[in-house]
Design an enzyme around this catalytic site. Structure first.
Site, short mmCIF file in Angstrom:
data_model
loop_
_atom_site.label_atom_id
_atom_site.label_comp_id
_atom_site.label_asym_id
_atom_site.label_seq_id
_atom_site.Cartn_x
_atom_site.Cartn_y
_atom_site.Cartn_z
CB SER A 1 51.92 74.03 56.95
OG SER A 1 52.65 72.88 56.62
CG ASN B 1 47.42 73.05 53.14
OD1 ASN B 1 46.32 73.56 53.30
ND2 ASN B 1 48.51 73.55 53.70
CB ILE C 1 47.75 65.63 50.75
CG1 ILE C 1 46.99 65.33 49.46
CG2 ILE C 1 46.94 66.51 51.69
CD1 ILE C 1 45.93 64.26 49.61
CB CYS C 2 51.32 69.53 53.16
SG CYS C 2 52.15 70.08 54.65
CG LEU C 3 45.91 66.15 56.47
CD1 LEU C 3 45.32 67.49 56.90
CD2 LEU C 3 44.85 65.30 55.78
#
EC number: 2.3.2.23
Length: 164
Positions: free
Chosen positions: A120, A80, A87-89
């Protein structure tokens, strides 16, 4: 100049100083409360264990109504995390609410170390290894943990030189 965002960030800083969650630390730059340096220690019983991962948090005057821009400064191999450290959050994007503060942002990122979301992926290679070749994934993560230690040693050496 005192603005709602700056006042809120000072409250966040006070909370971090008085009751910092385990394994995370953060503080604003001495001359700019809108930019913070943070560190997350890799949680026990994960491949990230004992790694020291540095982050940069950049806030704007819309905080806390808008999330900060957060990215890893340390090299990070994680499903992620993009190559540039972003950051993919979900809480840093579409699930943000003003109830989140610096401590909750960092603990949410720390929880990704325990529970990556390969559905994701920001790093497809890391996600694929995590799902299909766990031992290779763990090996790559441990390499970044060791790199985090080397970077810390270099930073300490630089600080020693600055003091001389």
């Amino acid at each position: 100049m005192s603005t709602p965002a700056r006042r809120r960030l000072m409250r966040d800083f006070k909370r971090m100083k008085e009751d910092s969650p385990p394994g995370v630390s953060a503080s604003p730059l001495p001359d700019n409360v809108m930019i913070w340096n943070a560190m997350i220690i890799g949680p026990a019983d994960t491949p990230y264990e004992d790694g020291t991962f540095r982050l940069l948090l950049e806030f704007d005057e819309e905080y806390p109504n808008k999330p900060p821009h957060v990215k890893f400064l340390s090299e990070m191999f994680h499903p992620n995390v993009y190559a540039n450290g972003e950051i993919c959050l979900d809480i840093l994007q579409n699930r943000w609410t003003p109830t989140y503060d610096v401590a909750s942002i960092l603990t949410s990122i720390q929880s990704l170390f325990n529970d990556p979301n390969p559905a994701s992926p920001a790093n497809v290679e890391a996600a694929t290894l995590f799902q299909d070749h766990k031992s290779q994934y763990v090996k790559r993560v441990k390499e970044t943990v060791e790199k985090s230690w080397e970077d810390d040693m270099e930073d300490m050496a630089d600080e020693d030189e600055d003091e001389e």
